[in-house]
Design an enzyme around this catalytic site. Structure first.
Site, PDB file in Angstrom:
ATOM      1  N   GLY A   1       0.813  -1.219   0.000  1.00  0.00           N
ATOM      2  CA  GLY A   1       0.000   0.000   0.000  1.00  0.00           C
ATOM      3  C   GLY A   1       0.841   1.261   0.000  1.00  0.00           C
ATOM      4  N   PRO A   2       1.574   1.523  -1.112  1.00  0.00           N
ATOM      5  CA  PRO A   2       2.450   2.701  -1.141  1.00  0.00           C
ATOM      6  C   PRO A   2       1.675   3.989  -1.468  1.00  0.00           C
ATOM      7  CG  PRO A   2       2.719   1.431  -3.158  1.00  0.00           C
ATOM      8  CD  PRO A   2       1.694   0.701  -2.327  1.00  0.00           C
TER       9      PRO A   2
ATOM     10  N   GLY B   1       2.592   4.857   3.202  1.00  0.00           N
ATOM     11  CA  GLY B   1       3.519   3.854   2.656  1.00  0.00           C
ATOM     12  C   GLY B   1       4.595   4.485   1.793  1.00  0.00           C
TER      13      GLY B   1
ATOM     14  N   ASN C   1      -4.338   3.852  11.377  1.00  0.00           N
ATOM     15  CA  ASN C   1      -5.039   4.522  12.469  1.00  0.00           C
ATOM     16  C   ASN C   1      -5.979   3.548  13.159  1.00  0.00           C
ATOM     17  OD1 ASN C   1      -4.233   7.216  12.949  1.00  0.00           O
ATOM     18  ND2 ASN C   1      -5.129   7.851  10.997  1.00  0.00           N
TER      19      ASN C   1
ATOM     20  N   LYS D   1      -4.175   8.919  20.346  1.00  0.00           N
ATOM     21  CA  LYS D   1      -4.239   9.347  18.936  1.00  0.00           C
ATOM     22  C   LYS D   1      -5.684   9.332  18.452  1.00  0.00           C
ATOM     23  CE  LYS D   1      -2.750  10.082  14.626  1.00  0.00           C
ATOM     24  NZ  LYS D   1      -2.510   9.185  13.528  1.00  0.00           N
TER      25      LYS D   1
ATOM     26  N   SER E   1      -6.710  12.275   6.725  1.00  0.00           N
ATOM     27  CA  SER E   1      -6.939  11.292   5.663  1.00  0.00           C
ATOM     28  C   SER E   1      -8.416  10.942   5.471  1.00  0.00           C
ATOM     29  CB  SER E   1      -6.108  10.033   5.943  1.00  0.00           C
ATOM     30  OG  SER E   1      -6.363   9.530   7.238  1.00  0.00           O
TER      31      SER E   1
HETATM   32  N1  LIG Z   1      -2.323  10.186   5.421  1.00  0.00           N
HETATM   33  C1  LIG Z   1      -2.052  10.544   6.676  1.00  0.00           C
HETATM   34  O1  LIG Z   1      -1.703  11.718   6.946  1.00  0.00           O
HETATM   35  C2  LIG Z   1      -2.138   9.557   7.790  1.00  0.00           C
HETATM   36  C3  LIG Z   1      -2.703   8.315   7.620  1.00  0.00           C
HETATM   37  N2  LIG Z   1      -2.709   7.434   8.679  1.00  0.00           N
HETATM   38  C4  LIG Z   1      -3.275   6.103   8.530  1.00  0.00           C
HETATM   39  O2  LIG Z   1      -2.381   5.329   7.730  1.00  0.00           O
HETATM   40  C5  LIG Z   1      -3.100   4.348   6.962  1.00  0.00           C
HETATM   41  C6  LIG Z   1      -2.790   4.569   5.485  1.00  0.00           C
HETATM   42  O3  LIG Z   1      -3.317   5.838   5.128  1.00  0.00           O
HETATM   43  P1  LIG Z   1      -2.883   6.624   3.800  1.00  0.00           P
HETATM   44  O4  LIG Z   1      -1.478   6.370   3.493  1.00  0.00           O
HETATM   45  O5  LIG Z   1      -3.339   8.021   4.003  1.00  0.00           O
HETATM   46  O6  LIG Z   1      -3.791   5.908   2.720  1.00  0.00           O
HETATM   47  P2  LIG Z   1      -3.700   6.037   1.116  1.00  0.00           P
HETATM   48  O7  LIG Z   1      -5.093   5.872   0.646  1.00  0.00           O
HETATM   49  O8  LIG Z   1      -2.933   7.244   0.724  1.00  0.00           O
HETATM   50  O9  LIG Z   1      -2.833   4.767   0.718  1.00  0.00           O
HETATM   51  C7  LIG Z   1      -3.303   3.465   0.837  1.00  0.00           C
HETATM   52  C8  LIG Z   1      -2.643   2.680  -0.246  1.00  0.00           C
HETATM   53  O10 LIG Z   1      -3.007   1.310  -0.112  1.00  0.00           O
HETATM   54  C9  LIG Z   1      -3.152   0.800  -1.430  1.00  0.00           C
HETATM   55  N3  LIG Z   1      -3.857  -0.474  -1.358  1.00  0.00           N
HETATM   56  C10 LIG Z   1      -5.096  -0.758  -0.902  1.00  0.00           C
HETATM   57  N4  LIG Z   1      -5.342  -2.074  -0.982  1.00  0.00           N
HETATM   58  C11 LIG Z   1      -4.217  -2.647  -1.498  1.00  0.00           C
HETATM   59  C12 LIG Z   1      -3.844  -3.967  -1.814  1.00  0.00           C
HETATM   60  N5  LIG Z   1      -4.661  -4.991  -1.597  1.00  0.00           N
HETATM   61  N6  LIG Z   1      -2.627  -4.177  -2.338  1.00  0.00           N
HETATM   62  C13 LIG Z   1      -1.762  -3.168  -2.548  1.00  0.00           C
HETATM   63  N7  LIG Z   1      -2.048  -1.880  -2.262  1.00  0.00           N
HETATM   64  C14 LIG Z   1      -3.265  -1.619  -1.734  1.00  0.00           C
HETATM   65  C15 LIG Z   1      -3.872   1.907  -2.152  1.00  0.00           C
HETATM   66  O11 LIG Z   1      -3.821   1.667  -3.547  1.00  0.00           O
HETATM   67  P3  LIG Z   1      -4.322   2.707  -4.667  1.00  0.00           P
HETATM   68  O12 LIG Z   1      -3.079   3.476  -5.025  1.00  0.00           O
HETATM   69  O13 LIG Z   1      -4.831   1.843  -5.745  1.00  0.00           O
HETATM   70  O14 LIG Z   1      -5.365   3.560  -4.001  1.00  0.00           O
HETATM   71  C16 LIG Z   1      -3.054   3.092  -1.668  1.00  0.00           C
HETATM   72  O15 LIG Z   1      -1.880   3.245  -2.441  1.00  0.00           O
HETATM   73  C17 LIG Z   1      -4.578   4.583   7.320  1.00  0.00           C
HETATM   74  O16 LIG Z   1      -4.977   3.725   8.350  1.00  0.00           O
HETATM   75  C18 LIG Z   1      -4.606   6.032   7.812  1.00  0.00           C
HETATM   76  O17 LIG Z   1      -5.675   6.309   8.700  1.00  0.00           O
HETATM   77  C19 LIG Z   1      -2.136   7.719   9.883  1.00  0.00           C
HETATM   78  C20 LIG Z   1      -1.550   8.931  10.078  1.00  0.00           C
HETATM   79  C21 LIG Z   1      -1.552   9.968   9.081  1.00  0.00           C
HETATM   80  C1  LIG Z   2      -4.321  13.826  11.596  1.00  0.00           C
HETATM   81  C2  LIG Z   2      -3.282  12.862  11.078  1.00  0.00           C
HETATM   82  C3  LIG Z   2      -2.593  13.446   9.876  1.00  0.00           C
HETATM   83  C4  LIG Z   2      -2.221  12.699  12.162  1.00  0.00           C
HETATM   84  O1  LIG Z   2      -1.197  11.816  11.844  1.00  0.00           O
HETATM   85  C5  LIG Z   2      -3.956  11.535  10.798  1.00  0.00           C
HETATM   86  O2  LIG Z   2      -3.886  10.649  11.594  1.00  0.00           O
HETATM   87  C6  LIG Z   2      -4.762  11.302   9.578  1.00  0.00           C
HETATM   88  O3  LIG Z   2      -4.863  12.185   8.719  1.00  0.00           O
HETATM   89  O4  LIG Z   2      -5.308  10.221   9.454  1.00  0.00           O
END
Ligand SMILES: NC(=O)C1=CN([C@@H]2O[C@H](COP(=O)(O)OP(=O)(O)OC[C@H]3O[C@@H](n4cnc5c(N)ncnc54)[C@H](OP(=O)(O)O)[C@@H]3O)[C@@H](O)[C@H]2O)C=CC1
Ligand SMILES: CC(C)(CO)C(=O)C(=O)O
Length: 302
Positions: free
Chosen positions: A8-9, A13, A98, A175, A245
């Site tokens: 999940g990049p 990621g 999260n 959190k 997010s």
């Molecule tokens: N963004 C933020 O600021 C923060 C996020 N979080 C938490 O981190 C976690 C990830 O969030 P975030 O990075 O924002 O999410 P994103 O939606 O940016 O990234 C998730 C990625 O997972 C990929 N994916 C989903 N299913 C699969 C699969 N089966 N195989 C391969 N790849 C897959 C998606 O693919 P595709 O490219 O096709 O969509 C996407 O690239 C969540 O739980 C979020 O709540 C925590 C702190 C901060």
């Molecule tokens: C608020 C934040 C950015 C804190 O890491 C978060 O958890 C999210 O966007 O899902």
């Protein structure tokens, strides 16, 4: 050389992969659902570029030392084909998501003693495949023990502050107390600061207080100042700002982590006999905005 596969990049990621790829002792592979060529991540410390190996089908993947799962919680089940290929008898799997139910979502997929739940506080957003902006420094918390310590060591050459915590449960719930309030702007599609009044404060405070009450019933320590910080952050949220997010997912028309961030408070509140009317109402309303509609409170339950 330690091998790491990141499933999940996306925003998180991609950011973690770019930081880890700067360390020549780590070999990074990306398990991607949507193809990408390379990573360019804008960080508070400058731009990071990396070109890790990209696998777009589980058949391309090989056994690794570490798997980092950075999908949304609602994609947990879809990681199974990757995990089946990536995990050998020694592979450890870090769940970087999260919420407070990291282990519950994955323990039927990987033996529990090899799972590492991870709390991450790192604001990041994806602008295009492989293109991410990390807007503030990141913090990672994991439980104590060998798995936690070895996971923290992976970040030794990054600017991400990773640490083990005796009381990981409290780290995750604290959190969540902040995260649960983000359901309001995700629903209204508007920052809370410019529309702040006593009624809005009562809603934000109610959401966070319910979360803290359930957290305490689960055995976590949540000081009152966590609630005050949540109220202050939502009061100060400027026009046009994203609450994170879940707000980004709503704007993009994606599924949302409603159950992992707010539904869990309702579900566990029921278990402890704690009323959670603010979370229950907002979960119902935000779920009703999603298409296709999924009945709340049971979305990810198993
Ligand atoms: N963004 C933020 O600021 C923060 C996020 N979080 C938490 O981190 C976690 C990830 O969030 P975030 O990075 O924002 O999410 P994103 O939606 O940016 O990234 C998730 C990625 O997972 C990929 N994916 C989903 N299913 C699969 C699969 N089966 N195989 C391969 N790849 C897959 C998606 O693919 P595709 O490219 O096709 O969509 C996407 O690239 C969540 O739980 C979020 O709540 C925590 C702190 C901060
Ligand atoms: C608020 C934040 C950015 C804190 O890491 C978060 O958890 C999210 O966007 O899902």
């Amino acid at each position: 050389m330690t091998s790491i596969a990141i499933i999940g990049p996306g925003a998180i990621g991609g950011t973690l992969a770019a930081w880890l790829a700067q360390d020549p002792t780590l070999s990074i592979s990306l398990c991607a659902r949507s193809a990408l060529t390379d990573l360019v991540v804008e960080t508070p410390h400058g731009t990071l570029s990396a070109a890790p190996e990209v696998w777009t089908a589980p058949e391309q993947a090989q056994t690794v030392d570490w798997v980092l799962i950075t999908t949304k919680t609602y994609s947990a089940e879809s990681t199974k084909p990757w995990l089946d290929r990536l995990c050998g008898p020694q592979t450890r799997v870090a769940i970087i998501q999260n919420g407070v139910e990291h282990v519950r979502l994955f323990r039927h997929l990987v033996p529990e003693e090899r799972l590492v739940p991870v709390m991450i506080n790192l604001p990041a957003s994806r602008t295009a495949p492989g293109r991410v902006t990390q807007s503030r420094d990141g913090i990672i918390a994991v439980p104590t023990g060998r798995n936690g310590a070895d996971f923290v060591a992976l970040f030794a050459n990054t600017r991400i502050a990773a640490a083990v915590h005796e009381d990981f449960l409290s780290q995750a719930w604290v959190k969540l107390c902040g995260n649960c309030a983000a359901i309001v702007p995700a629903l209204t599609l508007r920052a809370t600061g410019p529309v702040w009044n006593a009624d809005m404060e009562a809603i934000i405070r109610g959401l966070a207080e319910e979360c803290a009450a359930v957290a305490r019933a689960e055995g976590a320590e949540v000081p009152q100042e966590v609630i005050e910080k949540t109220v202050a952050a939502m009061r100060d949220m400027p026009e046009g700002a994203l609450s994170g997010s879940i707000h980004a997912d709503r704007l993009a028309g994606n599924p949302m982590e409603i159950d992992a961030r707010n539904g869990v408070i309702v579900r566990l509140g029921e278990k402890h006999g704690i009323a959670t009317p603010f979370n229950r109402m907002l979960v119902t309303l935000l779920s009703a905005s999603a298409s296709p509609w999924t009945a709340p409170h049971a979305t990810e339950a198993r």
